[in-house]
Design an enzyme around this catalytic site. Structure first.
Site, PDB file in Angstrom:
ATOM      1  N   CYS A   1      40.980  39.122  42.257  1.00  0.00           N
ATOM      2  CA  CYS A   1      40.023  39.933  41.502  1.00  0.00           C
ATOM      3  C   CYS A   1      38.591  39.681  41.981  1.00  0.00           C
ATOM      4  CB  CYS A   1      40.131  39.615  40.007  1.00  0.00           C
ATOM      5  SG  CYS A   1      41.592  40.326  39.224  1.00  0.00           S
TER       6      CYS A   1
ATOM      7  N   HIS B   1      35.827  41.705  36.772  1.00  0.00           N
ATOM      8  CA  HIS B   1      35.794  41.145  35.422  1.00  0.00           C
ATOM      9  C   HIS B   1      34.788  40.004  35.320  1.00  0.00           C
ATOM     10  CE1 HIS B   1      38.042  37.544  36.659  1.00  0.00           C
ATOM     11  NE2 HIS B   1      38.932  38.343  37.260  1.00  0.00           N
TER      12      HIS B   1
END
Length: 408
Positions: free
Chosen positions: A126, A110
């Site tokens: 992440c 992301h």
């Protein structure tokens, strides 16, 4: 201990996917040891990006995880920050991974709200990217694309070769019979071959200037000049605007330019062999003495020693041999191969390989580029009559050129 190391190695191998690759397949590798992401498509490495991963090695999972969802403006539920908000640590693009049974809800590639974190170990698991980078990847990558996350000292080339992902053979560039040596391989984009800028310009004998402030490129060779700009399809050739099929780009810290456009704009012939993944460039040959038709030249009734020649239908005459007997002032710059003549109140400057001349401060186009042959600078005969208010008569049957120049 040796048995344990062997067992661990075998487990790592098991994590590497084996592909039954179809045309158009995509593949992503993320290497935590260098915090970089590599995007492959159609058997080629398309781009690499810097990323940020987990604060500790265990936070970002290792293995093969498919992308299972693509979400724009995903909210940051933990702190109740809405999607698209500048404070959102997830940025505005989310590529959810099916890792550790979470099916794209917990682990993802992301964006972020702190570009300074990229390249570091800062996330809760992440993989972060710069917002511009994730925008590019988000628009291009497809759902179900496999993502391999590793922590390895090997190169991307070594890692991908172990997966079974079928890479295309590297594109070869042959220039005048010699293979071009490159550190970063050429690649295809929109059916156009792009090559490293410096490598190709140096090999074909072009002079190149790079403006880092504007990210623009200016290349010159003989009487041709092209100007390009990174990520722009707008270019100019000898001052005339044109539009490219594919823009110059930067990949792996290397500037790439479209081979066919650049080469042909600089007078180099191009051929592409798709079966061999080979592009061949052939520089134009200098006309030989046999290919030049000799002519006799007379100026103001006096024959010029050595005469001149016809090249590509243009009568070329030796500038110094013409003006020295007339008492003209001549200045030659060996660094730029430029000759300036002052005669009869007029001033003319020409340069070897240039298809332009400067007459009394005004630039004019020449029918043929000036050229040095056997140490003499030859120019189109008609350029002299234009620059010095004269007349020219050419008898093609007898190969004679008669020039009359008046001294005002």
């Amino acid at each position: 201990m040796k048995k344990m190391c062997f067992a661990i190695a075998m487990l790592l191998i098991m994590f590497v996917p084996q592909f039954a690759q179809a045309e158009g397949d995509q593949f992503i590798i993320i290497n935590k040891s260098i915090n970089e992401l590599a995007f492959y498509e159609n058997g080629e490495l398309v781009r690499t990006f810097p990323v940020a991963t987990g604060k500790t090695n265990s936070l970002t999972p290792e293995g093969v995880f498919p992308i299972v969802n693509k979400i724009k403006n995903r909210p940051y539920y933990t702190n109740g920050i809405p999607g698209g908000d500048a404070r959102n640590p997830l940025g505005d693009r989310w590529l959810g991974l099916n890792a550790r049974g979470t099916y794209g809800t917990t682990y993802a590639i992301h964006g972020n709200n702190n570009s300074n974190s990229i390249g570091k170990y800062v996330s809760a698991g992440c993989v972060r990217m710069r917002n511009d980078d994730i925008h590019w990847l988000f628009d291009r990558v497809e759902v179900h694309t496999n993502v391999l996350i590793v922590n390895s000292s090997k190169s991307f080339a070594e890692i991908v070769s172990a997966t079974g992902y079928q890479l295309k053979p590297p594109i070869k560039v042959i220039i005048d019979g010699k293979e071009l040596a490159v550190n970063v391989h050429p690649f295809m984009d929109n059916n156009r071959v792009l090559v490293p800028m410096r490598s190709i310009f140096d090999e074909i004998g072009a002079t190149v200037q790079w403006d880092s402030a504007t990210k623009s490129i200016t290349a010159t060779k003989n009487n041709h000049k092209i100007q390009l700009k990174i990520n722009s399809k707008q270019v100019t050739i000898d001052g005339q605007p044109q539009v490219l099929d594919v823009a110059p780009t930067i990949r792996q810290n290397t500037t790439f330019v479209p081979t066919r456009f650049v080469s042909e704009a600089l007078g180099v012939a191009v051929q592409w062999d798709s079966k061999k993944s080979m592009i061949t460039l052939t520089s134009p040959k200098e006309p030989t003495e046999q290919e030049r038709t000799k002519i006799s030249v007379t100026v103001n009734g006096q024959e010029v020693i050595g005469g001149g020649f016809i090249e590509a239908g243009t009568a070329m005459v030796p500038m110094r041999d013409i003006f020295t007997p007339l008492g003209a002032s001549l200045q030659y710059n060996p660094t730029t191969s430029t000759l300036t003549v002052i005669y009869g109140g007029n001033k003319m400057t020409v340069a070897s390989g240039d298809r332009k001349a400067i007459i009394n401060g005004e630039t004019i186009s020449l029918p043929q580029a000036s050229v040095i042959v056997d140490g003499r600078l030859y120019v189109p005969a008609r350029a002299l009559t234009e620059g010095f208010a004269g007349e020219i008569m050419q008898d093609q049957k007898t190969n004679k050129v008669i020039i009359v120049l008046s001294k005002r």
